[in-house]
Design a protein around this motif. Structure first.
Motif, PDB file in Angstrom:
ATOM      1  N   THR A  21       1.098  -1.110   0.362  1.00 55.88           N
ATOM      2  CA  THR A  21      -0.275  -0.018  -0.235  1.00 55.88           C
ATOM      3  C   THR A  21       0.812   1.256   0.021  1.00 55.88           C
ATOM      4  N   ALA A  22       0.384   2.287  -1.021  1.00 53.09           N
ATOM      5  CA  ALA A  22       1.547   3.362  -0.920  1.00 53.09           C
ATOM      6  C   ALA A  22       1.657   3.785   0.495  1.00 53.09           C
ATOM      7  N   PRO A  23       2.606   4.349   0.933  1.00 52.32           N
ATOM      8  CA  PRO A  23       2.555   4.953   2.291  1.00 52.32           C
ATOM      9  C   PRO A  23       2.575   6.746   1.890  1.00 52.32           C
ATOM     10  N   LEU A  24       2.028   7.470   2.458  1.00 44.25           N
ATOM     11  CA  LEU A  24       2.120   8.600   2.915  1.00 44.25           C
ATOM     12  C   LEU A  24       3.455   9.324   3.866  1.00 44.25           C
ATOM     13  N   ARG A  25       3.334   8.768   4.793  1.00 46.90           N
ATOM     14  CA  ARG A  25       4.275   9.045   5.824  1.00 46.90           C
ATOM     15  C   ARG A  25       5.529   8.112   5.619  1.00 46.90           C
ATOM     16  N   ILE A  26       6.542   8.614   5.136  1.00 46.07           N
ATOM     17  CA  ILE A  26       7.785   7.805   5.615  1.00 46.07           C
ATOM     18  C   ILE A  26       9.093   8.524   6.760  1.00 46.07           C
ATOM     19  N   GLY A  44      20.785  13.324   2.518  1.00 50.10           N
ATOM     20  CA  GLY A  44      19.398  13.100   2.351  1.00 50.10           C
ATOM     21  C   GLY A  44      19.545  12.881   0.574  1.00 50.10           C
ATOM     22  N   LYS A  45      21.115  12.410   0.391  1.00 47.98           N
ATOM     23  CA  LYS A  45      20.764  12.217  -1.142  1.00 47.98           C
ATOM     24  C   LYS A  45      20.120  10.701  -1.813  1.00 47.98           C
ATOM     25  N   PHE A  46      20.739   9.784  -0.388  1.00 45.25           N
ATOM     26  CA  PHE A  46      20.033   8.261  -0.711  1.00 45.25           C
ATOM     27  C   PHE A  46      18.727   8.713  -1.387  1.00 45.25           C
ATOM     28  N   MET A  47      18.145   8.793   0.523  1.00 47.93           N
ATOM     29  CA  MET A  47      16.505   8.872   0.084  1.00 47.93           C
ATOM     30  C   MET A  47      15.855   8.867  -1.194  1.00 47.93           C
ATOM     31  N   LEU A  48      17.072  10.660  -1.530  1.00 51.71           N
ATOM     32  CA  LEU A  48      16.498  11.733  -2.910  1.00 51.71           C
ATOM     33  C   LEU A  48      16.594  10.711  -3.960  1.00 51.71           C
ATOM     34  N   ARG A  49      17.813   9.858  -3.923  1.00 46.18           N
ATOM     35  CA  ARG A  49      17.399   8.364  -4.816  1.00 46.18           C
ATOM     36  C   ARG A  49      16.242   7.415  -5.007  1.00 46.18           C
ATOM     37  N   VAL A  50      16.000   7.441  -4.006  1.00 51.96           N
ATOM     38  CA  VAL A  50      15.356   6.655  -3.574  1.00 51.96           C
ATOM     39  C   VAL A  50      13.406   6.600  -4.242  1.00 51.96           C
ATOM     40  N   ALA A  51      13.528   7.887  -3.730  1.00 53.02           N
ATOM     41  CA  ALA A  51      12.522   8.617  -4.158  1.00 53.02           C
ATOM     42  C   ALA A  51      12.415   8.570  -5.524  1.00 53.02           C
ATOM     43  N   ARG A  52      12.802   9.199  -6.074  1.00 52.66           N
ATOM     44  CA  ARG A  52      13.118   9.215  -7.842  1.00 52.66           C
ATOM     45  C   ARG A  52      12.951   7.901  -8.289  1.00 52.66           C
ATOM     46  N   LEU A  53      13.417   6.517  -7.438  1.00 49.74           N
ATOM     47  CA  LEU A  53      13.147   5.809  -8.044  1.00 49.74           C
ATOM     48  C   LEU A  53      11.243   4.801  -8.030  1.00 49.74           C
ATOM     49  N   MET A  54      10.891   5.988  -6.691  1.00 51.26           N
ATOM     50  CA  MET A  54       9.276   5.006  -6.368  1.00 51.26           C
ATOM     51  C   MET A  54       8.628   5.974  -6.545  1.00 51.26           C
ATOM     52  N   ALA A  55       8.473   7.430  -7.258  1.00 50.12           N
ATOM     53  CA  ALA A  55       7.879   8.471  -6.834  1.00 50.12           C
ATOM     54  C   ALA A  55       7.012   8.220  -7.798  1.00 50.12           C
ATOM     55  N   ARG A  56       7.198   7.611  -8.897  1.00 43.98           N
ATOM     56  CA  ARG A  56       5.454   7.134 -10.292  1.00 43.98           C
ATOM     57  C   ARG A  56       4.523   6.410  -9.650  1.00 43.98           C
ATOM     58  N   TRP A 102       4.442   5.637  -5.808  1.00 45.37           N
ATOM     59  CA  TRP A 102       3.978   7.150  -4.436  1.00 45.37           C
ATOM     60  C   TRP A 102       4.020   8.010  -5.214  1.00 45.37           C
ATOM     61  N   PRO A 103       3.292   8.490  -5.334  1.00 47.63           N
ATOM     62  CA  PRO A 103       3.198  10.160  -5.630  1.00 47.63           C
ATOM     63  C   PRO A 103       3.047  11.072  -4.721  1.00 47.63           C
ATOM     64  N   ASP A 104       1.964  10.994  -3.903  1.00 54.93           N
ATOM     65  CA  ASP A 104       1.775  11.823  -2.622  1.00 54.93           C
ATOM     66  C   ASP A 104       2.973  11.422  -1.059  1.00 54.93           C
ATOM     67  N   VAL A 105       4.280  11.952  -1.179  1.00 53.89           N
ATOM     68  CA  VAL A 105       4.981  11.141   0.750  1.00 53.89           C
ATOM     69  C   VAL A 105       5.348  12.435   0.889  1.00 53.89           C
ATOM     70  N   GLU A 106       4.899  12.178   2.468  1.00 53.12           N
ATOM     71  CA  GLU A 106       6.450  13.155   3.327  1.00 53.12           C
ATOM     72  C   GLU A 106       7.106  12.669   3.694  1.00 53.12           C
ATOM     73  N   PHE A 147      13.389  16.689  -3.832  1.00 59.87           N
ATOM     74  CA  PHE A 147      12.212  15.814  -3.653  1.00 59.87           C
ATOM     75  C   PHE A 147      10.873  16.871  -4.524  1.00 59.87           C
ATOM     76  N   ALA A 148      10.789  18.712  -4.467  1.00 59.64           N
ATOM     77  CA  ALA A 148       9.519  18.697  -4.123  1.00 59.64           C
ATOM     78  C   ALA A 148       8.890  18.465  -5.368  1.00 59.64           C
ATOM     79  N   GLU A 149      10.065  18.383  -6.467  1.00 53.29           N
ATOM     80  CA  GLU A 149      10.122  18.336  -7.729  1.00 53.29           C
ATOM     81  C   GLU A 149       9.107  17.165  -8.121  1.00 53.29           C
ATOM     82  N   PHE A 150       8.948  16.355  -7.752  1.00 59.18           N
ATOM     83  CA  PHE A 150       7.985  15.305  -8.336  1.00 59.18           C
ATOM     84  C   PHE A 150       6.900  14.945  -7.156  1.00 59.18           C
ATOM     85  N   GLY A 151       6.763  16.137  -6.584  1.00 57.78           N
ATOM     86  CA  GLY A 151       5.565  16.207  -5.842  1.00 57.78           C
ATOM     87  C   GLY A 151       5.806  14.907  -3.631  1.00 57.78           C
ATOM     88  N   TRP A 152       7.408  15.132  -3.910  1.00 56.57           N
ATOM     89  CA  TRP A 152       7.883  14.689  -1.955  1.00 56.57           C
ATOM     90  C   TRP A 152       7.738  15.624  -1.571  1.00 56.57           C
TER      91      TRP A 152
END
Ligand SMILES: C[S@@+](CC[C@H](N)C(=O)[O-])C[C@H]1O[C@@H](n2cnc3c(N)ncnc32)[C@H](O)[C@@H]1O
Length: 234
Positions: free
Chosen positions: A54-59, A67-79, A81-85, A103-108
């Protein structure tokens, strides 16, 4: 020489250096390259895709560094999981505005928090906790404490940690070929010696009252772990 079959912890040099020490700055730069060489973000994303249905809303990310590791993960997951805090906790304030904006560029929505993960508890629950190259800093007693804390904050932990094995240990010696600094060369070896193998994280998670979901070697250098809370636990 320590026995690779036994976890061996020694404080890492980076942990004792001020954030603006040149050795610390160089080592954190190395860490970005090491994460890339280990495919840590890809391995984390793969574990997330397989185990978090289930797509998480808060991680919550523990020990987020710059923060660069999670930024890379977010890039891979954003499609998917589009709406994440994403709340990123580290005891050192390292996450720049540029990283938050990326992060904000893809909605996180990124929220850096400067705190010790053994003291900090968010004001609201999370759907998921992620941890990359942080759990190996702690001995088993501290990990039991940390796992219990995590279980009060979120129903699931996904972690990517150093694999404790001869291959990864030998590979740390090759890091000088990519120009890694002295702090990194020391800490990489320590990280493998304090890393995990087999079902070590699962056993600790279970002892803390949780339900291990999977633990396995991933790639050449990584121990992947997924733990959930017991069904029926809030
Ligand atoms: C090896 S670095 C990994 C950073 C990041 N996860 C990455 O992959 O780039 C470990 C990080 O954990 C942080 N750390 C260690 N102990 C901590 C604690 N008790 N509370 C918060 N952060 C901690 C350090 O400051 C450091 O940034």
């Amino acid at each position: 020489m320590t026995d690779i079959n036994i976890r061996h912890l020694e404080p890492e040099l980076l942990d004792g250096l001020p954030a603006d020490d040149p050795g610390a700055i160089a080592s954190r730069r190395d860490l970005v390259r090491i994460n890339a060489l280990m495919f840590q973000a890809r391995i984390m994303a793969s574990l997330l895709r397989t185990n978090v249905l289930t797509a998480p809303l808060r991680i919550l990310e523990l020990g987020a560094g710059d923060g660069k590791f999670m930024l890379r993960v977010a890039r891979l997951m954003a499609r998917r999981w589009p709406d994440v805090e994403i709340v990123m906790v580290d005891r050192i304030d390292l996450i720049g505005k540029d990283v938050c904006n990326s992060f904000a560029e893809f909605g996180w929505r990124a929220q850096p928090v400067t705190a010790d993960i053994f003291d900090w508890t968010g004001d609201r629950p999370f759907d998921l906790v992620c941890a990359n190259l942080i759990l190996h800093h702690f001995d088993d007693t501290r990990l039991l404490e940390l796992f219990s804390r995590i279980m009060t904050m979120a129903p699931m932990l996904v972690a990517t940690e150093p694999l404790r094995a001869k291959g990864p240990l030998a590979a740390t010696r090759l890091l000088r070929l990519i120009g890694a600094c002295a702090v990194t060369l020391n800490d990489a070896t320590q990280s493998v010696r304090s890393g995990f193998r087999g079902t070590e994280l699962s056993q600790l998670w279970q002892l803390s009252g949780g339900m291990p979901v999977m633990e396995a070697r991933k790639g050449l250098f990584t121990q992947g772990f997924v733990g959930a809370i017991m069904p029926g636990t809030k």
